[in-house]
Scaffold this active site. Sequence first.
Site, mmCIF file in Angstrom:
data_model
loop_
_atom_site.group_PDB
_atom_site.id
_atom_site.type_symbol
_atom_site.label_atom_id
_atom_site.label_comp_id
_atom_site.label_asym_id
_atom_site.label_seq_id
_atom_site.Cartn_x
_atom_site.Cartn_y
_atom_site.Cartn_z
ATOM 1 N N ALA A 52 0.801 -1.229 0.000
ATOM 2 C CA ALA A 52 0.000 0.000 0.000
ATOM 3 C C ALA A 52 0.834 1.280 0.000
ATOM 4 O O ALA A 52 0.270 2.375 -0.138
ATOM 5 C CB ALA A 52 -0.931 0.011 1.211
ATOM 6 N N TYR A 53 2.153 1.188 0.162
ATOM 7 C CA TYR A 53 2.996 2.394 0.153
ATOM 8 C C TYR A 53 3.218 2.832 -1.288
ATOM 9 O O TYR A 53 3.744 2.081 -2.092
ATOM 10 C CB TYR A 53 4.348 2.116 0.813
ATOM 11 C CG TYR A 53 4.326 1.727 2.260
ATOM 12 C CD1 TYR A 53 3.183 1.879 3.047
ATOM 13 C CD2 TYR A 53 5.455 1.175 2.871
ATOM 14 C CE1 TYR A 53 3.182 1.511 4.380
ATOM 15 C CE2 TYR A 53 5.456 0.812 4.202
ATOM 16 C CZ TYR A 53 4.317 0.976 4.947
ATOM 17 O OH TYR A 53 4.320 0.595 6.270
ATOM 18 N N SER A 54 2.813 4.034 -1.740
ATOM 19 C CA SER A 54 2.275 5.119 -0.946
ATOM 20 C C SER A 54 0.924 5.599 -1.521
ATOM 21 O O SER A 54 0.839 6.634 -2.156
ATOM 22 C CB SER A 54 3.275 6.262 -0.926
ATOM 23 O OG SER A 54 3.739 6.488 -2.276
ATOM 24 N N GLU A 64 4.363 1.850 -5.089
ATOM 25 C CA GLU A 64 5.467 2.729 -5.487
ATOM 26 C C GLU A 64 6.759 2.381 -4.736
ATOM 27 O O GLU A 64 7.852 2.343 -5.316
ATOM 28 C CB GLU A 64 5.096 4.195 -5.245
ATOM 29 C CG GLU A 64 4.050 4.749 -6.192
ATOM 30 C CD GLU A 64 2.626 4.357 -5.833
ATOM 31 O OE1 GLU A 64 1.718 4.546 -6.673
ATOM 32 O OE2 GLU A 64 2.410 3.844 -4.700
#
Length: 316
Positions: A52-54, A64
């Site tokens: 889930a980053y970012s 990412e």
Amino acid sequence: MKMRALGHSGLSTAPLVFGGNVFGWTADKARSFELLDAFVEAGFNAIDTADAYSRWVPGHAGGESETIIGEWLKARGRRDDVLILTKVGSDMGQGHNDLSPAWIERAVEDSLRRLNTDVIDLYQAHFPDPDTPQEETLAAFDRLVKAGKVRAIGVSNHSAEATAEALAISAREGLARYQTLQPHYNLYSRATFEGPLQELAVREGLGAITYFSLESGFLSGKYASVDDLKGSPRAASLKDRFDERGVRILATLRAVAARNQATPAQVALAWLLTRPGVAAPIVSATTLEQLADTLKAVDLALSDADVAELTAASDA
């Protein structure tokens, strides 16, 4: 540098783990490569990220950070020199946390592709999914371990009760077992780990990888009073930390740092490294200077008196 075990996984980490949430967010690709180069060249080996980053950045979809790490691994050829820790289960567009088998099986392939690797060293359940029984989640993780796509599994942001239940399920069903947990824990935020969760970690041999290890910068030494927050993007989130207890903690940090010719950030991290159950704090940086300063925490040996003073100052 003395390595520290990640539970009973057989994996060992240097005393600090790099927090990869900055990659592709506050550190662009070139800066991320510089930071990763410096981190590994200094003798450290574990990099923590999440699918889930970012996602929180406008225009970002998630992945990412993993993508930049994967590009660095490919460019540098250092896969065998590092541990890759990533997470699954955050909302990636589904509208909810998701630890269903179908999602895990899809998400792991996406993470492996972005990371340019055949195996993830530590795959962590990022947030609880109340709609999926833990038996199903653990069975999915077990299949990944048996398939050689994941070496070990861990849990993040789960309660002591949920983690204990998961360990019991794994024992009963003969499934892969969580070896680590990732709690929010530091000198200011102690109740987030201390108590049942820490007791479980110690009793069951789970390695705690702490996040928000400097309480979003509050313990870094950058802010001596609430007035120092003026103009800072962290003002809203940190202003409440400057209560009587918070001010006392900062004063003690400065005093211990002065005695040890160290910085408050180094002292705060060194204190974490003395805590029962803690394997390694997660740290982050966006400049080489900041990173070099932070990594010196592993060379700081606090005395018993230093540790006792810090602990007493931060007692509720």
